[in-house]
Design an enzyme around this catalytic site. Structure first.
Site, PDB file in Angstrom:
ATOM      1  N   ALA A  33       0.820  -1.221   0.000  1.00  0.00           N
ATOM      2  CA  ALA A  33       0.000   0.000   0.000  1.00  0.00           C
ATOM      3  C   ALA A  33       0.850   1.266   0.000  1.00  0.00           C
ATOM      4  CB  ALA A  33      -0.915  -0.002   1.224  1.00  0.00           C
ATOM      5  N   LYS A 205     -26.084  -9.453  -6.090  1.00  0.00           N
ATOM      6  CA  LYS A 205     -24.721  -9.547  -6.633  1.00  0.00           C
ATOM      7  C   LYS A 205     -24.739  -9.421  -8.157  1.00  0.00           C
ATOM      8  CE  LYS A 205     -23.399 -12.495  -2.737  1.00  0.00           C
ATOM      9  NZ  LYS A 205     -23.443 -13.882  -2.251  1.00  0.00           N
TER      10      LYS A 205
HETATM   11  N1  HSE Z   1     -25.164 -15.836   2.097  1.00  0.00           N
HETATM   12  C1  HSE Z   1     -24.212 -15.735   1.026  1.00  0.00           C
HETATM   13  C2  HSE Z   1     -23.989 -17.106   0.417  1.00  0.00           C
HETATM   14  C3  HSE Z   1     -22.884 -15.212   1.417  1.00  0.00           C
HETATM   15  O1  HSE Z   1     -24.561 -18.098   0.858  1.00  0.00           O
HETATM   16  O2  HSE Z   1     -23.231 -17.166  -0.536  1.00  0.00           O
HETATM   17  C4  HSE Z   1     -22.885 -13.735   1.607  1.00  0.00           C
HETATM   18  O3  HSE Z   1     -23.270 -13.089   0.442  1.00  0.00           O
END
Ligand code: HSE
Length: 436
Positions: A33, A205
């Site tokens: 860093a 995600k």
């Molecule tokens: N609960 C999520 C999973 C992990 O089972 O992949 C955190 O995003």
């Protein structure tokens, strides 16, 4: 050189992991860093836990709002989760000119447009590598490593809990409910596993990856979401016999008509590497026009894998802290004034292949009735299998794989097929992707 000061909000599993890894690898992290990265204050409602984990190494408080206003803190690490108080704290930290590192996918998928606009305005960075696929550096890959490419599609196993459940269902031939119970007993699944099994965590995600891939604003409300709770072990067995495995995939694809954004159980050829990702592991396939298909694999959750991603962001922020904001890597890969609002395709317009399973009376003409309806809707059959009825049994299962067709055509055909007197009960419909 003067250390950069970090205020950590939430010292649960991931916060603890971040504390541990930063301490253990301090010397190498500093060499990378360019200056030490020090957690100077931790905020947690559970003061006793915070004191135990930090063991006198830094200040401890139960007032997170004091931390985001603390003039000595340069970077806030937000590990509280959700979109309530976490959103207030992140926006306050940004307003106070602090950089933010967060693992909060729900917050970014639903409020990311507002958060990144605020960060842009204030000239601060928001790092979120840990929000998608835990320890896998997929944000870095999409935002920087693949920057030469026109991304065509992404398909990922981005929820470990559901992948664990599906792996167990396939291995042991057990029903969903029994495996879920076992997963909870082993601590793989949360006491309230709704976000995981209903596909919402994966949709969060996917939203983030899609925005970075296509330079589109966050469009969580446009994601088609179907979880795994209705999956039956019988379909895993039939899929296997046809050369496929069933995985919960998050898929985003750029088409001439718009962007596909969908999370659902998906048949994929068993010979693909990603079909062999088992247990709680995550994997993401990215297809770029120049590079072709690339695959990223690793742990999608857990204390140290997630800490690995958080600390990578801390190092990035530390390196770029003094740089002119105009010359930093843009939050969402594309320059803020070059972001677009692409059309998100409704699921009815998505074109893919399908797996159909029907329970039918085992008598002449049944198949002809069904295939006639499929033909009426321009749906072509690619493969078909019929289970051999047991002795004396008058019903059987027919399994079909279709060629590519539009979802609204298959929906219309299913309504007509289910109305045939020879078809018993509801037809099972799953989607199938070749991932080529
Ligand atoms: N609960 C999520 C999973 C992990 O089972 O992949 C955190 O995003």
């Amino acid at each position: 050189m003067k250390p950069i000061n970090v205020g950590l909000l939430g010292i649960g599993t991931v916060g603890g992991g971040t504390f541990t890894v930063l301490k253990r690898n301090a010397e190498e992290i500093t060499r990378r860093a360019g200056r030490p990265i020090e957690i100077t204050v931790v905020a947690d409602k559970n003061l006793e836990l915070a004191r135990k984990v930090t063991a006198g190494a830094c200040r401890v408080t139960d007032d997170a709002f004091a931390v985001v206003s603390d003039p000595d803190v340069d970077i806030i690490v937000e590990l509280i989760g959700g979109y309530g108080v976490a959103k207030e704290l992140v926006l306050k930290a940004i307003a106070n000119g602090k950089h933010v590192v967060t693992a909060n996918k729900a917050l970014l998928a639903t409020c990311g447009n507002e958060i990144f606009a605020a960060a842009q305005e204030q000239g601060v960075m928001v790092g979120f590598e840990a929000a998608v696929a835990g320890g896998i550096p997929i944000i870095k890959a999409l935002r920087e490593g693949l920057t030469a490419n026109r991304i065509e599609w992404i398909a990922g196993i981005i929820n470990g809990t559901t992948n664990f459940i599906l792996s167990e269902m396939r291995d042991k031939g057990l029903p969903f409910a029994a495996v879920l119970k076992e997963a909870q007993r082993l601590g793989y699944a949360e006491a309230d596993p709704t976000f995981d099994i209903d596909g919402i965590d994966a949709a969060h995600k996917l939203t983030i990856m899609s925005a970075i891939a296509f330079g589109n604003s966050m469009s969580f409300e446009g994601v088609y979401i179907e979880g795994i709770s209705k999956l039956e072990a019988a379909d895993m067995k039939y899929a296997e016999q046809l050369g496929y495995r069933i995985k919960l995939l998050g898929i985003t694809k750029r088409t001439a008509e718009g962007v596909e954004l969908r999370v659902h159980p998906t048949l994929i050829p068993a010979k693909r590497l990603i079909a062999n990702v088992e247990g709680a592991m995550n994997a993401v396939l990215v297809k770029g026009d120049a590079v072709g298909i690339t695959l990223y694999y690793g742990k999608g959750a857990g204390a140290e894998p997630t800490a690995s991603a958080i600390i990578a962001d801390l190092v990035d922020v530390t390196r770029m802290h003094t740089a002119d904001p105009e010359h930093r890597v843009p939050h969402l890969a594309f320059q803020p004034d070059a972001m677009v609002d692409l059309t998100i395709l409704p699921q009815s317009e998505v074109i893919t292949r399908y797996y159909l399973r029907l329970r039918v009376e085992d008598k002449p003409g049944v198949l002809a009735d069904i295939t006639r309806i499929l033909a009426d809707h321009q749906i072509s059959i690619e493969a078909m299998m019929q289970r051999e009825p047991d002795a004396g049994e008058e019903q059987t299962d027919i399994i079909m794989l279709t060629h590519k067709t539009r979802e609204k055509s298959i929906d219309a055909a299913i309504v007509r097929i289910e109305a045939l007197p020879v078809v018993k009960g509801a037809l099972i419909r799953l989607r199938l992707e070749e991932l080529l």
